[in-house]
Enzyme design. Structure first.
Site, PDB file in Angstrom:
ATOM      1  N   HIS A 240       4.880   4.670  13.448  1.00 36.85           N
ATOM      2  CA  HIS A 240       5.269   5.577  12.357  1.00 36.85           C
ATOM      3  C   HIS A 240       4.118   6.114  11.519  1.00 36.85           C
ATOM      4  CE1 HIS A 240       4.736   1.796  10.166  1.00 36.85           C
ATOM      5  NE2 HIS A 240       4.529   2.553   9.118  1.00 36.85           N
TER       6      HIS A 240
ATOM      7  N   ARG B 114       1.353   8.073   9.559  1.00 30.72           N
ATOM      8  CA  ARG B 114       1.140   9.507   9.330  1.00 30.72           C
ATOM      9  C   ARG B 114      -0.078  10.042  10.078  1.00 30.72           C
ATOM     10  NH1 ARG B 114       3.724  11.975   4.560  1.00 30.72           N
ATOM     11  NH2 ARG B 114       5.266  10.435   3.998  1.00 30.72           N
TER      12      ARG B 114
ATOM     13  N   GLU C 154      -2.514   5.179   2.705  1.00 34.40           N
ATOM     14  CA  GLU C 154      -2.323   3.799   2.244  1.00 34.40           C
ATOM     15  C   GLU C 154      -3.610   3.140   1.764  1.00 34.40           C
ATOM     16  OE1 GLU C 154      -0.960   5.073   5.019  1.00 34.40           O
ATOM     17  OE2 GLU C 154       1.200   4.863   4.718  1.00 34.40           O
TER      18      GLU C 154
ATOM     19  N   GLU D  49      -0.299  -8.988  -1.895  1.00 36.29           N
ATOM     20  CA  GLU D  49      -1.029  -8.504  -0.711  1.00 36.29           C
ATOM     21  C   GLU D  49      -2.161  -7.574  -1.141  1.00 36.29           C
ATOM     22  OE1 GLU D  49       0.260  -5.605   2.398  1.00 36.29           O
ATOM     23  OE2 GLU D  49       0.796  -7.376   3.536  1.00 36.29           O
TER      24      GLU D  49
ATOM     25  N   ASP E 190       0.799  -1.227   0.000  1.00 39.35           N
ATOM     26  CA  ASP E 190       0.000   0.000   0.000  1.00 39.35           C
ATOM     27  C   ASP E 190       0.828   1.271   0.000  1.00 39.35           C
ATOM     28  OD1 ASP E 190       1.088   0.021   2.514  1.00 39.35           O
ATOM     29  OD2 ASP E 190      -0.787  -0.240   3.597  1.00 39.35           O
TER      30      ASP E 190
ATOM     31  N   HIS F 185      11.520   5.029  13.948  1.00 44.92           N
ATOM     32  CA  HIS F 185      11.440   5.264  12.499  1.00 44.92           C
ATOM     33  C   HIS F 185      12.147   6.584  12.177  1.00 44.92           C
ATOM     34  CE1 HIS F 185       9.598   5.818   8.528  1.00 44.92           C
ATOM     35  NE2 HIS F 185       9.134   4.583   8.605  1.00 44.92           N
TER      36      HIS F 185
END
Ligand code: UD1
Ligand code: UDP
Length: 411
Positions: free
Chosen positions: A238, A240, A166, A152, A130, A271
């Site tokens: 991590h 967003r 994503e 996936e 994604d 990250h």
């Protein structure tokens, strides 16, 4: 030499290299057998982990000419993974910039991927998951009329804002895919509900479990040191949509737990995204029971998952891996596109609320029945053979002559 001639010459040289690579494996006659060029696009750490088993499986197939393109949306985190699987990209777009914005990243990827596809002329493009790299690879392949396979495929929350961006990336890649490699039955159901032809969907399992099975055999010597009498809690974060106050709230909950529980140590590989890094260091740095470190290489990270009492994470991959290792995960999100482990009761969504994170963490530390119920060691996402199924589906469609262009269900 003009561009088609150059491409033909490069193709011939590569065909010879493939035949040379396969020499001795079995009698292989290029005049009577087909060779298909599959271009694998990987950009970030999780894509590389999940695509590596498919690349390695294709390398063993005499009919495949493997080409690996690293967009390098991530740099050091991608390189670490490719190294551990012994994969050297044939093309490296070196796209990463510090704190890159999504529009910049998307625009630069589109131009660079289109150039690469024109130059390489692959028969098939495969991408995973994604990320922006995967979404743009699907779109660039579509513009060049190159068949695209989505590894996936079919994961959905149904909300374009979570995870952002994503969910949209997956929807776009899925809409453009000729092959959908669905890891679970619910991913397959999501695709069918969107009107995707069932013959184009193959239920394969998630390739992350293929990678995990291999790494799990090799990782024990990398186990983290844990002080005597203490239990380890592993942390990653991590996303967003958690930047800003939600992420600060997560950090305050971890700090509270570390302050109040002397019997616990936290290990948190941070990250490198500056939006994460600065807050993590400011709120959690210098604590005697919180070990912040750079992103860990895959082998030590798998060893850390195995050593952990439980895991706090907003990662997609960790939600898939930890149940197979018998480790409870408290997911720092309010929704997930991976519902299977939640339904099984081995992963719990706690969101980013301070009280919920503290309450559920204390339950896993203090209530052994609650802990055992979540530490059952089941693998709802795969059996370690997903990449073989993907290769077989491609072989049937690309190599076996006169076969209609359909994908059979692999399991
Ligand atoms: C991306 C994916 C996300 C995936 C995550 C895995 C998108 C939109 N998001 O997230 O789905 O879960 O990767 O980690 O594709 N950076 C480095 N070195 C690295 C990697 C990143 O310094 O090796 C820093 C850079 O400043 C970079 C920033 O982190 O600009 C963000 O990287 P980016 O690829 O945009 O990652 P995410 O959006 O965090
Ligand atoms: N991982 C790793 N080192 C770390 C943190 C995670 O190797 O320090 C691995 C983890 O085992 C999983 C993958 O990276 O396979 C998940 O990547 P990430 O959380 O960045 O992305 P997501 O899965 O959320 O897209």
């Amino acid at each position: 030499m003009n561009q088609p001639e150059q491409r033909q010459e490069r193709g011939l040289l590569q065909d010879q290299a493939v035949i040379a690579n396969n020499a001795g494996r079995w009698p292989y006659n290029a005049a009577t057998h087909v060779i298909r060029t599959i271009l694998f696009v990987v950009g970030t750490r999780p894509e590389a982990i999940k695509m590596a088993p498919v690349i390695l499986a294709c390398r063993r197939e005499p009919w495949v000419k493997v080409r690996v393109l690293a967009t390098a949306q991530h740099r050091e985190m991608l390189d670490q993974v490719l190294d551990v699987f012994d994969i050297k990209p044939d093309i490296d777009l070196n796209i990463m910039r510090d704190n890159q914005t999504l529009p910049e990243l998307t625009a630069r990827l589109m131009i660079a991927l289109d150039d690469a596809f024109a130059c390489e002329g692959p028969d098939v493009v495969l991408a995973q998951g994604d990320t922006t790299s995967a979404m743009v690879a699907a779109l660039a392949a579509f513009y060049r009329r190159i068949p695209f396979g989505h590894v996936e495929g079919g994961l959905r929350t149904g909300d374009l804002d979570y995870p952002f961006p994503e969910e949209m990336n997956r929807v776009v890649a899925g809409r453009l895919a000729r092959w959908h490699f669905a890891p679970t039955q619910s991913a397959r159901t999501n695709l069918l509900a969107e009107g995707i032809d069932k013959d184009r969907i193959a239920l394969t399992g998630n390739t992350v479990i293929d990678a995990l099975v291999e790494m799990s055999k090799r990782c024990d010597k990398y186990a983290p040191k844990i002080s005597p009498g203490k239990r380890l809690v592993l942390v990653t974060a991590h996303r967003r949509e958690n930047f800003g106050e939600p992420f600060a709230e997560i950090c305050r909950a971890i700090k509270y737990l570390a302050d109040t529980r002397c019997d616990v140590e936290f290990l948190y590989p941070v990250h490198p995204n500056p939006n994460v890094r600065e807050t993590a260091i400011r709120l959690l740095g210098q604590h005697p029971r919180i070990r912040l470190c750079d992103p860990m290489e895959y082998l030590p990270f798998v060893a850390a998952m195995k050593s952990a009492h439980f895991i706090l994470s907003d990662s997609g991959g960790v939600q898939e891996e930890a149940p197979a290792l018998g480790k409870p995960v408290l997911v720092l999100r309010s929704e997930t596109e991976r519902p299977e482990a939640v339904s099984e009761g081995v992963v719990k969504l706690v969101g980013t609320n301070f009280n919920a994170i503290v309450r559920e963490s204390l339950r896993l530390l203090d209530d052994s029945n609650a802990y055992q119920a979540m530490a059952r060691g089941i693998s709802p996402y795969g059996d370690g053979h997903a990449s073989q199924r993907i290769v077989e589906v491609l072989r049937q469609d690309l190599v076996i002559p006169h076969r209609p262009q359909r994908v059979a269900n692999a399991c």
